[in-house]
Design a protein around this motif. Sequence first.
Motif, PDB file in Angstrom:
ATOM      1  N   ALA A   1       2.534  -7.964  12.694  1.00  0.00           N
ATOM      2  CA  ALA A   1       3.842  -7.410  12.321  1.00  0.00           C
ATOM      3  C   ALA A   1       3.884  -5.887  12.421  1.00  0.00           C
ATOM      4  O   ALA A   1       4.367  -5.202  11.524  1.00  0.00           O
ATOM      5  N   GLY A   2       3.342  -5.359  13.511  1.00  0.00           N
ATOM      6  CA  GLY A   2       3.371  -3.931  13.741  1.00  0.00           C
ATOM      7  C   GLY A   2       2.304  -3.155  12.993  1.00  0.00           C
ATOM      8  O   GLY A   2       2.228  -1.924  13.122  1.00  0.00           O
ATOM      9  N   ARG A   3       1.476  -3.841  12.235  1.00  0.00           N
ATOM     10  CA  ARG A   3       0.418  -3.185  11.477  1.00  0.00           C
ATOM     11  C   ARG A   3      -0.920  -3.374  12.187  1.00  0.00           C
ATOM     12  O   ARG A   3      -1.196  -4.441  12.726  1.00  0.00           O
ATOM     13  N   ILE A   4      -1.745  -2.333  12.187  1.00  0.00           N
ATOM     14  CA  ILE A   4      -3.106  -2.429  12.699  1.00  0.00           C
ATOM     15  C   ILE A   4      -4.009  -2.820  11.544  1.00  0.00           C
ATOM     16  O   ILE A   4      -4.022  -2.159  10.509  1.00  0.00           O
ATOM     17  N   LEU A   5      -4.768  -3.895  11.741  1.00  0.00           N
ATOM     18  CA  LEU A   5      -5.587  -4.454  10.674  1.00  0.00           C
ATOM     19  C   LEU A   5      -7.062  -4.218  10.931  1.00  0.00           C
ATOM     20  O   LEU A   5      -7.526  -4.301  12.071  1.00  0.00           O
ATOM     21  N   GLY A   6      -7.792  -3.965   9.871  1.00  0.00           N
ATOM     22  CA  GLY A   6      -9.240  -3.839   9.940  1.00  0.00           C
ATOM     23  C   GLY A   6      -9.892  -5.022   9.256  1.00  0.00           C
ATOM     24  O   GLY A   6      -9.602  -5.308   8.085  1.00  0.00           O
ATOM     25  N   SER A   7     -10.753  -5.734   9.972  1.00  0.00           N
ATOM     26  CA  SER A   7     -11.368  -6.935   9.408  1.00  0.00           C
ATOM     27  C   SER A   7     -12.156  -6.579   8.158  1.00  0.00           C
ATOM     28  O   SER A   7     -12.789  -5.533   8.071  1.00  0.00           O
ATOM     29  N   GLY A   8     -12.106  -7.458   7.192  1.00  0.00           N
ATOM     30  CA  GLY A   8     -12.758  -7.208   5.917  1.00  0.00           C
ATOM     31  C   GLY A   8     -11.903  -6.319   5.036  1.00  0.00           C
ATOM     32  O   GLY A   8     -11.293  -6.786   4.073  1.00  0.00           O
ATOM     33  N   SER A   9     -11.813  -5.047   5.383  1.00  0.00           N
ATOM     34  CA  SER A   9     -11.119  -4.073   4.529  1.00  0.00           C
ATOM     35  C   SER A   9      -9.692  -4.503   4.204  1.00  0.00           C
ATOM     36  O   SER A   9      -9.266  -4.467   3.041  1.00  0.00           O
ATOM     37  N   ASP A  10      -8.951  -4.909   5.230  1.00  0.00           N
ATOM     38  CA  ASP A  10      -7.560  -5.320   4.975  1.00  0.00           C
ATOM     39  C   ASP A  10      -7.484  -6.693   4.331  1.00  0.00           C
ATOM     40  O   ASP A  10      -6.494  -7.019   3.667  1.00  0.00           O
ATOM     41  N   ALA A  11      -8.510  -7.513   4.506  1.00  0.00           N
ATOM     42  CA  ALA A  11      -8.537  -8.794   3.797  1.00  0.00           C
ATOM     43  C   ALA A  11      -8.566  -8.556   2.299  1.00  0.00           C
ATOM     44  O   ALA A  11      -7.816  -9.172   1.536  1.00  0.00           O
ATOM     45  N   TRP A  12      -9.461  -7.618   1.858  1.00  0.00           N
ATOM     46  CA  TRP A  12      -9.524  -7.316   0.428  1.00  0.00           C
ATOM     47  C   TRP A  12      -8.200  -6.704  -0.044  1.00  0.00           C
ATOM     48  O   TRP A  12      -7.684  -7.057  -1.110  1.00  0.00           O
ATOM     49  N   LYS A  13      -7.669  -5.802   0.752  1.00  0.00           N
ATOM     50  CA  LYS A  13      -6.432  -5.097   0.378  1.00  0.00           C
ATOM     51  C   LYS A  13      -5.272  -6.076   0.192  1.00  0.00           C
ATOM     52  O   LYS A  13      -4.576  -6.060  -0.834  1.00  0.00           O
ATOM     53  N   TYR A  14      -5.055  -6.926   1.195  1.00  0.00           N
ATOM     54  CA  TYR A  14      -3.893  -7.819   1.140  1.00  0.00           C
ATOM     55  C   TYR A  14      -4.122  -8.986   0.185  1.00  0.00           C
ATOM     56  O   TYR A  14      -3.143  -9.580  -0.299  1.00  0.00           O
ATOM     57  N   TRP A  15      -5.380  -9.330  -0.088  1.00  0.00           N
ATOM     58  CA  TRP A  15      -5.623 -10.368  -1.084  1.00  0.00           C
ATOM     59  C   TRP A  15      -5.159  -9.915  -2.462  1.00  0.00           C
ATOM     60  O   TRP A  15      -4.577 -10.701  -3.217  1.00  0.00           O
ATOM     61  N   ASP A  16      -5.366  -8.649  -2.799  1.00  0.00           N
ATOM     62  CA  ASP A  16      -4.852  -8.135  -4.070  1.00  0.00           C
ATOM     63  C   ASP A  16      -3.328  -8.200  -4.099  1.00  0.00           C
ATOM     64  O   ASP A  16      -2.732  -8.525  -5.135  1.00  0.00           O
ATOM     65  N   GLU A  17      -2.702  -7.892  -2.959  1.00  0.00           N
ATOM     66  CA  GLU A  17      -1.235  -7.975  -2.915  1.00  0.00           C
ATOM     67  C   GLU A  17      -0.766  -9.425  -3.022  1.00  0.00           C
ATOM     68  O   GLU A  17       0.273  -9.723  -3.620  1.00  0.00           O
ATOM     69  N   ARG A  18      -1.536 -10.329  -2.445  1.00  0.00           N
ATOM     70  CA  ARG A  18      -1.238 -11.761  -2.551  1.00  0.00           C
ATOM     71  C   ARG A  18      -1.315 -12.190  -4.013  1.00  0.00           C
ATOM     72  O   ARG A  18      -0.453 -12.918  -4.511  1.00  0.00           O
ATOM     73  N   ARG A  19      -2.373 -11.748  -4.705  1.00  0.00           N
ATOM     74  CA  ARG A  19      -2.533 -12.080  -6.115  1.00  0.00           C
ATOM     75  C   ARG A  19      -1.434 -11.474  -6.976  1.00  0.00           C
ATOM     76  O   ARG A  19      -1.075 -12.029  -8.021  1.00  0.00           O
ATOM     77  N   ALA A  20      -0.903 -10.346  -6.519  1.00  0.00           N
ATOM     78  CA  ALA A  20       0.181  -9.699  -7.260  1.00  0.00           C
ATOM     79  C   ALA A  20       1.544 -10.326  -6.966  1.00  0.00           C
ATOM     80  O   ALA A  20       2.545  -9.951  -7.584  1.00  0.00           O
ATOM     81  N   GLY A  21       1.577 -11.264  -6.017  1.00  0.00           N
ATOM     82  CA  GLY A  21       2.830 -11.922  -5.666  1.00  0.00           C
ATOM     83  C   GLY A  21       3.648 -11.179  -4.636  1.00  0.00           C
ATOM     84  O   GLY A  21       4.833 -11.472  -4.452  1.00  0.00           O
ATOM     85  N   ASN A  22       3.031 -10.230  -3.927  1.00  0.00           N
ATOM     86  CA  ASN A  22       3.755  -9.396  -2.962  1.00  0.00           C
ATOM     87  C   ASN A  22       3.644  -9.886  -1.518  1.00  0.00           C
ATOM     88  O   ASN A  22       4.200  -9.273  -0.624  1.00  0.00           O
ATOM     89  N   ILE A  23       2.885 -10.970  -1.273  1.00  0.00           N
ATOM     90  CA  ILE A  23       2.676 -11.494   0.075  1.00  0.00           C
ATOM     91  C   ILE A  23       3.134 -12.945   0.115  1.00  0.00           C
ATOM     92  O   ILE A  23       2.690 -13.777  -0.687  1.00  0.00           O
TER      93      ILE A  23
END
Length: 576
Positions: free
Chosen positions: A156-178
């Motif tokens: 979706a237009g974002r450049i992702l880094g393996s591992g690092s962005d997994a941790w980042k977006y998992w927190d957002e998922r847990r927060a209900g933002n994903i």
Amino acid sequence: MGKDPKTLRSARWFAPDDLRSFGHRSRLMQLGYAEEEFRDKPVIGILNTWSELNSCHGHFRERAFDVKRGVAQAGGFAVELPSLSVDESFTKPTSMLYRNMLAMETEETIRSHPLDGVVLMGGCDKTTPGLVMGAISAGVPMIYLPAGPMLRGHYAGRILGSGSDAWKYWDERRAGNITDDEWLGLQGGIARSAGTCMTMGTASTMTAIADAMGLTLPGASSIPAVDSGHQRMSSACGRRIVEMVNEELTPDRIITPGSCRNAAIVAMATGCSTNAVVHLIAMARRAGVPMTLDELDALGRTTPLIANVRPSGKDYLMEDFFYAGGLRALMKQMEDRLDISCLTVTGRTLGENLQGAEVFNDDVIRPLSNPVYHEGSLAVLRGNLCPQGAVMKPAACDPRFHVHEGPALVFDSYPEMKQAVEDETLDITPDHVMVLRNAGPLGGPGFPEWGMLPIPKALIRQGHRDMLRISDARMSGTSYGACVLHVAPESFVGGPLALLRTGDTIRLDLPNRRLDMLVDEAEIAARRAVWQPPEPRFERGWGYMFSRHVTQADEGCDFDFLQSDFGRTAGEPDIF
């Protein structure tokens, strides 16, 4: 001029006119080889860690053919041998439990087969140190072929880094933002090709260390896995290893105090994984170089971080690093800090290999005058919680935690911690210090990557994304945050972390490299008097051997009986 065929190690198997050599030659002919294909030629072993469960090495089937092509061009005879594929994603309880198994397998595979030299094919985190450690101990000429990083992730237009962005977006998922659809899109876009994590995680750290140590072709660690240059590098490895056999260029001539120091300096400058500490110490000690935590900390204090690559850097990934000039360019930037007289697998010095290297993007590879961080990637802490040391990655965490004091919240197991952080009613503040113990080499078991403890959901809901966390575990090199790791000695063997209690005050003083529990010495002694050691994790098999012979984190977690100073070297017995 080639080596006299009669003096090749493999000649002991194939040259004599006796019954055993008849059997060796006939079995190769059974495989379809004519005698002129292998007789009087250097035999090159290709130790390949390819596996269908190791996505980092998904291209290695084809790369082995590239190596064989190079070996044949140089007049050698190549044989491919499978090696334990210690992958990071699927191996449980942790791949670290099996690094020493790969090292033992590598050493014994080389020693027991008619190999004059070896090409080591690895890249996923533990495969680099495992292969190199074993090959150092075996002592034949060797060259390391790094898997190379995967392509950048995209969604979706974002450049992702393996591992690092997994941790980042998992927190957002847990927060209900994903949303579910976004989560699925991230899952499919974060890893798009064969190759290792394209952040400066453990894989890229360790291949850079091998490169800086002189064990790869110059700059080989930076080439993306699916770039055609990677194929050309692979065939060049095949050609070069034949030359190394002829030159008798063995690992002991390459891995020296100077080359190990070079590797440590380069690691610090790249924003390396905390795992580099454990593996580099283990690799160096296999070669008889007594590298220590204090030496690494001293280098960390004086080496600026100049690779602007996630997670210590903010903007770029390994593909960008390659286009900016790669590791040769980074080393050229800091040439005056390195021992450029060190010999490498090319047969030339490091300084000669760096001639002509240049930086093409000075925001990706910064000049020393404009670093990402003024000191290196890692810091080693001491104190009454970690008398044998602990490790932290200052550049990858919020600076406000560099000096911090707060109450401990202690967990005795990973399941206990995992359940607690999902409890939205958990009584915790951002000033608390989360502590996980029984997660070290013996306690984990195997020293798992549990050290990046998840931020409790109660704090995520409030917008917090970092807090001080301490453990005797490791963490992924793609991780970030205020995490203190590798606390030694570990709690499972009675280290001070075993005596800590919830509510005790912990103080971190990073500038002074201190980590302490603010508990009276008499109270600590009283707790020690009643501490009982836990039951062993293993009663049979590999785990049993591991439990009885693995050293602590500050000593590299190698097996005591595999280090260079253990016992005598018997050499190769005359079994022919």
